[in-house]
Design a protein around this motif. Structure first.
Motif, mmCIF file in Angstrom:
data_model
loop_
_atom_site.group_PDB
_atom_site.id
_atom_site.type_symbol
_atom_site.label_atom_id
_atom_site.label_comp_id
_atom_site.label_asym_id
_atom_site.label_seq_id
_atom_site.Cartn_x
_atom_site.Cartn_y
_atom_site.Cartn_z
ATOM 1 N N LYS A 1 0.833 -1.204 0.000
ATOM 2 C CA LYS A 1 0.000 0.000 0.000
ATOM 3 C C LYS A 1 0.870 1.258 0.000
ATOM 4 N N THR A 2 0.202 2.362 -0.278
ATOM 5 C CA THR A 2 0.934 3.637 -0.292
ATOM 6 C C THR A 2 1.357 3.989 1.132
ATOM 7 N N ALA A 3 2.403 4.775 1.236
ATOM 8 C CA ALA A 3 2.883 5.209 2.549
ATOM 9 C C ALA A 3 2.398 6.641 2.799
ATOM 10 N N SER A 4 1.677 6.835 3.901
ATOM 11 C CA SER A 4 1.254 8.199 4.281
ATOM 12 C C SER A 4 2.354 8.782 5.145
ATOM 13 N N TYR A 5 2.687 10.039 4.922
ATOM 14 C CA TYR A 5 3.787 10.621 5.687
ATOM 15 C C TYR A 5 3.583 12.117 5.875
ATOM 16 N N THR A 6 4.323 12.664 6.815
ATOM 17 C CA THR A 6 4.452 14.110 6.975
ATOM 18 C C THR A 6 5.944 14.400 7.089
ATOM 19 N N ILE A 7 6.434 15.291 6.220
ATOM 20 C CA ILE A 7 7.858 15.650 6.277
ATOM 21 C C ILE A 7 7.975 17.079 6.775
ATOM 22 N N GLU A 8 8.939 17.311 7.652
ATOM 23 C CA GLU A 8 9.155 18.695 8.116
ATOM 24 C C GLU A 8 10.637 19.010 8.169
ATOM 25 N N ALA A 9 10.935 20.299 7.949
ATOM 26 C CA ALA A 9 12.325 20.754 8.023
ATOM 27 C C ALA A 9 12.375 21.866 9.058
ATOM 28 N N VAL A 10 13.270 21.737 10.024
ATOM 29 C CA VAL A 10 13.359 22.783 11.055
ATOM 30 C C VAL A 10 14.797 23.262 11.187
ATOM 31 N N CYS A 11 14.921 24.502 11.612
ATOM 32 C CA CYS A 11 16.247 25.046 11.899
ATOM 33 C C CYS A 11 16.516 24.807 13.384
ATOM 34 N N ALA A 12 17.713 24.319 13.701
ATOM 35 C CA ALA A 12 18.017 23.935 15.081
ATOM 36 C C ALA A 12 18.141 25.141 16.004
ATOM 37 N N LYS A 13 18.162 26.357 15.442
ATOM 38 C CA LYS A 13 18.325 27.569 16.253
ATOM 39 C C LYS A 13 17.302 27.606 17.379
ATOM 40 N N SER A 14 16.043 27.309 17.040
ATOM 41 C CA SER A 14 14.994 27.389 18.068
ATOM 42 C C SER A 14 14.904 26.090 18.890
ATOM 43 N N TYR A 15 15.868 25.183 18.675
ATOM 44 C CA TYR A 15 15.857 23.913 19.418
ATOM 45 C C TYR A 15 17.200 23.680 20.103
ATOM 46 N N GLU A 16 17.767 24.778 20.652
ATOM 47 C CA GLU A 16 19.114 24.627 21.210
ATOM 48 C C GLU A 16 19.164 23.623 22.360
ATOM 49 N N ASP A 17 18.148 23.671 23.235
ATOM 50 C CA ASP A 17 18.105 22.723 24.368
ATOM 51 C C ASP A 17 18.014 21.287 23.858
ATOM 52 N N THR A 18 17.122 21.110 22.882
ATOM 53 C CA THR A 18 16.904 19.767 22.333
ATOM 54 C C THR A 18 18.180 19.236 21.700
ATOM 55 N N THR A 19 18.876 20.133 20.980
ATOM 56 C CA THR A 19 20.129 19.756 20.326
ATOM 57 C C THR A 19 21.149 19.298 21.373
ATOM 58 N N GLN A 20 21.235 20.057 22.457
ATOM 59 C CA GLN A 20 22.167 19.714 23.540
ATOM 60 C C GLN A 20 21.785 18.360 24.155
ATOM 61 N N LYS A 21 20.479 18.151 24.320
ATOM 62 C CA LYS A 21 20.004 16.878 24.902
ATOM 63 C C LYS A 21 20.402 15.699 24.016
ATOM 64 N N LEU A 22 20.290 15.917 22.687
ATOM 65 C CA LEU A 22 20.645 14.848 21.753
ATOM 66 C C LEU A 22 22.125 14.504 21.901
ATOM 67 N N LYS A 23 22.940 15.565 21.991
ATOM 68 C CA LYS A 23 24.385 15.359 22.129
ATOM 69 C C LYS A 23 24.686 14.581 23.418
ATOM 70 N N ASP A 24 24.021 14.988 24.504
ATOM 71 C CA ASP A 24 24.250 14.342 25.805
ATOM 72 C C ASP A 24 23.816 12.874 25.792
ATOM 73 N N ILE A 25 22.613 12.644 25.257
ATOM 74 C CA ILE A 25 22.073 11.277 25.342
ATOM 75 C C ILE A 25 22.897 10.332 24.476
ATOM 76 N N GLU A 26 23.373 10.822 23.327
ATOM 77 C CA GLU A 26 24.173 9.931 22.481
ATOM 78 C C GLU A 26 25.525 9.642 23.131
ATOM 79 N N ALA A 27 26.072 10.634 23.837
ATOM 80 C CA ALA A 27 27.330 10.402 24.565
ATOM 81 C C ALA A 27 27.098 9.356 25.662
ATOM 82 N N GLN A 28 25.953 9.460 26.357
ATOM 83 C CA GLN A 28 25.629 8.471 27.401
ATOM 84 C C GLN A 28 25.494 7.070 26.805
ATOM 85 N N ILE A 29 24.832 6.996 25.638
ATOM 86 C CA ILE A 29 24.615 5.689 25.009
ATOM 87 C C ILE A 29 25.958 5.072 24.621
#
Length: 410
Positions: free
Chosen positions: A274-302
């Motif tokens: 069947k066809t795949a339903s999707y939603t694609i989005e593009a965001v600039c990380a500027k407004s996600y600085e905390d989230t970006t830092q969290k990603l860096k931290d969690i991957e270092a922990q992993i």
């Protein structure tokens, strides 16, 4: 140049053609010219597109094989100086591998990738060809916006994400989600010299909670993708080991930043029916600085956890082997205790005047006459006399079923 010996062992074609000739390029061709020639021929002979022509797959192998020599500077140099003779045996293995179509596709995509990264894929040759020829429709996907759609199986929707200097510096994230839990791939193409797009990165959708999703994170630091195929193989072989392999699938992404300009992404329908339903989005990380830092931290922990688990696995395996040892011993010890007690009982029970018992309990009269039955019944019994006695007399002592309650000895 030494093209003397063309025989190269049983797994390889008897007659080898000069790789330059196969790809129709000259000896002084640049890497880019060789790659372009390879791509054209690989698409032309790709097994996907030549189901009815078995020779195509042989030609495809020859093309891929020639490219594997000329695209590797060391192999190209060896070949230029002394022909096929100079190439070591393991560079020949590729031919054998290519006989399997799954590998053909993987190999094909890996060679196709502009960055030379090994992309595991089964993206249809048509989609790759249209992208390379630049004949695809690219819809704009402005930063900070999302687009929803439905893509047919084995087709792709292309999107152009245009970013300026500031956005490029802050970092960009492109994510696709499907609330219908469709299977899809998120693809990233790099602009090719000839105006088309070459496949550079690919993420397979993964199920997380109630959605399937895939993302690409260009954040100026090393981010990781989770390749769950590593785990799937481990799972099948050894469920316990699968736990230890779970973090092994974390692999560094090959691209960590995007330059200003327009970048091409695509959503590829991976569902079989069947066809795949999707939603694609593009965001600039500027407004996600905390989230970006969290990603860096969690991957270092992993990654730290992954190292801990590697050590723990060795410990665990050792303990497991020791456990196996002691449980095996437990079983053996139990058997030997049972056997000793059984022998002891047997010895105890051989201190007896009654050398054999009659199972039916119908008073067998023993010939030595040293035991008499309480009921004084002197008849030979229903056994048929001596015949019955001989049989029971032959029983081994440890097989006797002496139950004290049945026989009252005087």
């Amino acid at each position: 140049m030494g093209m003397g010996s063309k025989m190269e062992g049983p797994s390889t074609p008897a007659i080898r053609r000069d790789p330059y000739e196969v790809l129709s390029v000259s000896r002084d061709s640049t890497d880019q010219e060789i790659k372009t020639a390879y791509r054209k021929l690989a698409l032309k002979y790709h097994p996907d597109k030549n189901a009815s022509n078995p020779e195509a797959s042989e030609l495809f192998k020859e093309v891929a094989y020639s490219y594997s020599i000329l695209s590797d500077p060391e192999k190209r140099r060896q070949y230029d100086s002394a022909g096929f003779e100079a190439l070591d045996a393991d560079s020949m293995d590729m031919e054998i591998d290519l006989s399997n179509l799954g590998t053909v596709n993987t190999m094909f995509a890996a060679l196709f990738s502009k960055l030379g990264v090994p992309i595991k894929t089964t993206i249809s040759a048509n989609v790759l060809e249209e992208a390379l020829n630049g004949t695809v429709t690219v819809r704009p996907l402005p930063i900070g916006s999302s687009v929803s759609g439905k893509v047919e199986k084995q087709c792709a929707h292309f999107f152009g994400v245009t970013i300026n200097e500031h956005q490029a510096e802050s970092g960009i994230v492109v994510r696709v989600t499907s609330t219908a839990q469709s299977k899809f791939k998120l693809l990233y193409f790099e602009q090719d010299a000839n105006g088309g797009y070459g496949l550079a990165l690919q993420e397979d959708s993964e199920k997380t909670g109630k959605v399937t999703s895939a993302g690409m994170y260009f954040l100026h630091f090393q981010v990781y993708r989770m390749d769950s195929t590593v785990n799937a193989l481990a799972m099948a072989k050894d469920p316990e080991g699968a736990f230890f392999k779970r973090l092994e699938g974390l692999q560094p992404c090959e691209v960590s930043e995007l330059k200003p300009g327009t970048h091409i992404f695509a959503v590829y329908g991976d569902n079989f029916f069947k066809t795949a339903s999707y939603t694609i989005e593009a965001v600039c990380a500027k407004s996600y600085e905390d989230t970006t830092q969290k990603l860096k931290d969690i991957e270092a922990q992993i990654l730290r956890k992954r190292n801990e688990l590697r050590q723990f696995e060795a410990e665990y395996r050792k303990a497991l082997a020791r456990y196996q040892e002691v449980t095996d011993r437990y079983t053996k010890e139990k058997q030997s205790v049972d056997e000793l007690l059984k022998q002891r009982d047997g010895i105890h029970s051989s201190f007896t005047i009654v050398k054999s018992t009659n199972i039916s309990g119908s008073g067998s009269n023993l010939s030595n006459g040293s035991s008499s039955k309480i009921n004084g019944d002197e008849s030979p019994g229903e056994d048929g006399g001596s015949d019955g006695k001989d049989k029971s007399g032959k029983k081994k002592w440890f097989n006797l079923n002496l139950r004290g309650s049945d026989k009252k000895l005087i």
